[in-house]
Write an enzyme that holds these catalytic residues in place. Structure first.
Site, PDB file in Angstrom:
ATOM      1  N   ASP A 234      15.401  -6.356  -5.824  1.00 14.66           N
ATOM      2  CA  ASP A 234      15.852  -4.683  -6.299  1.00 14.66           C
ATOM      3  C   ASP A 234      14.995  -3.906  -7.619  1.00 14.66           C
ATOM      4  O   ASP A 234      14.464  -4.771  -8.012  1.00 14.66           O
ATOM      5  CB  ASP A 234      17.018  -5.709  -6.757  1.00 14.66           C
ATOM      6  CG  ASP A 234      18.117  -4.152  -6.958  1.00 14.66           C
ATOM      7  OD1 ASP A 234      18.485  -3.759  -6.392  1.00 14.66           O
ATOM      8  OD2 ASP A 234      18.644  -4.395  -8.107  1.00 14.66           O
TER       9      ASP A 234
ATOM     10  N   GLU B  83       2.211 -19.516  -2.052  1.00 12.88           N
ATOM     11  CA  GLU B  83       2.464 -21.550  -2.300  1.00 12.88           C
ATOM     12  C   GLU B  83       2.893 -21.687  -1.218  1.00 12.88           C
ATOM     13  O   GLU B  83       2.841 -22.984  -0.693  1.00 12.88           O
ATOM     14  CB  GLU B  83       3.190 -21.857  -3.393  1.00 12.88           C
ATOM     15  CG  GLU B  83       2.595 -21.451  -4.498  1.00 12.88           C
ATOM     16  CD  GLU B  83       3.355 -21.829  -6.004  1.00 12.88           C
ATOM     17  OE1 GLU B  83       4.828 -22.366  -5.578  1.00 12.88           O
ATOM     18  OE2 GLU B  83       3.077 -21.256  -7.265  1.00 12.88           O
TER      19      GLU B  83
HETATM   20  C1  NOJ Z   1      19.376  -1.090  -6.227  1.00 12.36           C
HETATM   21  C2  NOJ Z   1      20.205  -1.178  -5.255  1.00 12.36           C
HETATM   22  O1  NOJ Z   1      20.434  -1.453  -3.414  1.00 12.36           O
HETATM   23  C3  NOJ Z   1      22.055  -0.870  -5.589  1.00 12.36           C
HETATM   24  O2  NOJ Z   1      22.567  -0.975  -4.958  1.00 12.36           O
HETATM   25  C4  NOJ Z   1      21.734  -1.946  -7.109  1.00 12.36           C
HETATM   26  O3  NOJ Z   1      23.049  -0.780  -7.526  1.00 12.36           O
HETATM   27  C5  NOJ Z   1      20.869  -1.098  -8.136  1.00 12.36           C
HETATM   28  N1  NOJ Z   1      19.723  -1.408  -7.352  1.00 12.36           N
HETATM   29  C6  NOJ Z   1      21.074  -1.902  -8.818  1.00 12.36           C
HETATM   30  O4  NOJ Z   1      21.112  -3.479  -9.238  1.00 12.36           O
END
Ligand code: NOJ
Ligand code: CA
Length: 546
Positions: free
Chosen positions: A211, A262
């Protein structure tokens, strides 16, 4: 239908051409009828995923969370939210998917934790300047009494990116206040995430979706630079932006790659990075994550020239980075593509959602036609493809969710100016009737519209012309057709995109019909007309004449 070749779970390169299905756990299937999707529901649906023919499942966050941002506010990176299940159930899901030769990718959220995380609670309890605070970004404020935020940075969800704590310091959150940003220049943070990668890899997880990968490295040097507005277009494209896509981020991911290697086979990873054109592919370099979502295409309207440019660019950037491509049309942050392609090209999607989807009217038929054609085009490209739950049903966006039902913090944080992303997160319709259309025995945490009945998976499964059958057919064929990492794009009529693969090809006619080349039609998103005419907004796959 050709027999599906058996997927080899030891193949270290599986992810390069995998079809990965995104499960948004709270909205996929509800096993205990409390209105929230869970692991028990997912376990019940493993046969559905096997019949669909996907190579892997990506699970959006299922970790303990206050749900300030749909689970992307993680309070514990090594557990399952009790509303979703237990670690034991997680192991059972992995075992059941692996038994079907379906791999498992989990979401990892390294830019920020949830505010309930023990580290953040410890930081709040500790003094300014402490090691506890140094894991996050705490600063004194500006102004005579520090009453002003340390910098003008704005949150993605609206409002300032800084929140003040009782002792007067401020902490950084590029998203909601419940999502404090980590300080990635702190070695303790780096070690912690290496350990989290190992925790899930040891449990048999095959890969990670990373993310906000472009956000970890920030310029936190004093005085903090001004950054008044967040906009992807304004991000500096030389790796020196204050907040995003800084060159140092790649060193972090080289560290991750060493950890992922790993394991045997090495664990896969895919970056969710929003970076300037040409810099996206850098995250996918062989000594980094390996994959990065190709997000340029999702910004484009249903237009052959725009698709061609984006596809060729992405293939070129990936080749130069020594990577393969990773395609996507929809996810839980985007307006579903069956709706996007049914709207005028220049529509402002945010404004459209605010009008409850009334203005302009969505052309559902055109949207579905194009969504089916786009899916076949995407699945014909070299590289991997990510599908979002419900797109295999041709599901449109639920644009008219009542404001009172919204869960996405975007709505509240922008003072009601933006509606947010809930319209793509409404629980799936599995049956045409019954409580919550078969999602569970009770209700659904976001209201499902009556028209969901028309998209029920159960009905589509028995209909050879349904979108579900189209996806099943496409995935089965894709698994049996020769693929390598090359494709040719012969010049032809400007409204046609033709992709030539080894021994077969895909032809997409955008907005106007096209004459098909020779060869057996293997599959098409719409019936082929007389004289081998491919109708407008359709894709066909053909075997090349021997
Ligand atoms: C991207 C994620 O897909 C989204 O849903 C989220 O709100 C933001 N990152 C923050 O984590
Ligand atoms: Ca449940």
């Amino acid at each position: 239908m050709p027999d599906q070749p058996v997927r080899d779970l030891t193949d270290p390169d599986w992810w390069r051409s995998a079809v990965v299905y995104q499960v948004y756990p709270r909205s996929f299937a509800d096993g205990n009828g409390d209105g929230i999707g869970d692991l028990a529901g997912l376990l019940d649906r493993v046969p559905y995923l096997a019949a669909l023919g996907v190579d892997a499942v990506w699970l959006s966050p299922f970790y303990p969370s206050a749900l300030a941002d749909g689970g992307y506010d993680v309070d514990d990176y090594r557990d399952v939210d009790p509303r979703i299940g237990t670690l034991d159930q997680f192991d059972r899901v992995v075992a059941a998917l692996h038994a079907e030769r379906i791999r498992v990718v989990v979401d990892i959220v390294p830019n920020h934790s949830g505010s309930g995380h023990v580290w953040f609670q410890a930081a709040l309890a500790a003094a300014p300047g402490s090691v506890e605070r140094a894991r996050y970004v705490f600063r004194d404020g500006l102004g005579a009494d520090g009453e002003l935020p340390p910098a003008d940075w704005q949150s993605h969800f609206g409002g300032p990116a800084w929140t003040r704590v009782p002792d007067g310091q401020w902490y950084l959150h590029l998203f909601a206040p419940e999502q404090p940003d980590f300080d990635w220049s702190n070695p303790e943070v780096r070690e912690e995430f290496h350990d989290v990668l190992r925790f899930w890899s040891d449990r048999g997880v095959d890969g990670f979706r990373v993310d906000v990968a472009h956000g970890l490295a920030k310029d936190l040097s004093e005085p903090l630079a001004s950054y008044p507005a967040i906009s992807r277009d304004a991000v500096r494209s030389d790796g020196t932006d204050v907040l995003f896509d800084r060159d140092e981020v790649h060193e972090i991911f080289r560290g991750w790659r060493r950890v992922l290697n790993e394991y045997d086979p090495p664990r896969a990873a895919v970056a969710e990075a929003w970076a300037p054109e040409g810099r996206l592919a850098l995250y996918a370099r062989p000594d980094e994550l390996g994959q990065t979502f190709e997000f340029d295409l999702v910004q484009e309207p249903w237009d052959a020239d725009r698709f061609r440019v984006r596809i060729l660019d992405a293939l070129d950037f990936a080749r130069r980075a020594g990577a393969s491509t990773t395609w996507v049309l929809s996810n839980h942050d985007l307006v579903r593509h069956a709706s996007r392609y049914g709207l005028p090209d220049d529509v402002d999607l945010g404004a459209w959602l605010m009008s409850d989807g009334a203005e302009p009217a969505e052309d559902r038929e055109a949207g579905l036609r194009r969504a089916r054609a786009a899916a076949l085009l995407l699945l014909a490209l070299p590289g991997s493809a990510y599908l979002y739950q419900g797109e295999e049903l041709g599901l449109p966006e639920v644009a008219d969710l009542p404001f009172s039902a919204l869960e996405d913090p975007v709505h509240v944080r922008t003072g009601g100016r933006r509606k947010g992303r809930d319209g793509s997160r409404v629980p799936l319709p599995w049956t045409a009737d019954g409580p919550s259309f078969g999602f569970g025995a009770g209700g659904a945490h976001l209201p499902q519209p009556g028209w969901f009945a028309r998209y029920a998976a159960e009905d589509q499964a028995g209909d050879p012309h349904s979108t579900l059958s189209l996806y099943r057919g496409a995935l089965a064929l894709r698994a049996s057709l020769p693929v390598d990492f090359t494709a040719e794009f012969p010049a032809g009529p400007s409204h046609v995109v033709e992709v030539v693969r080894p021994g077969w090809r895909s032809v997409t006619a955008f907005r106007e019909p096209a004459a098909l080349p020779e060869g057996e039609v293997l599959l098409s998103s719409a019936p082929i007309g007389p004289d081998r005419r491919l109708p407008a907004d359709a894709t066909a796959w053909l075997r090349d004449p021997a």
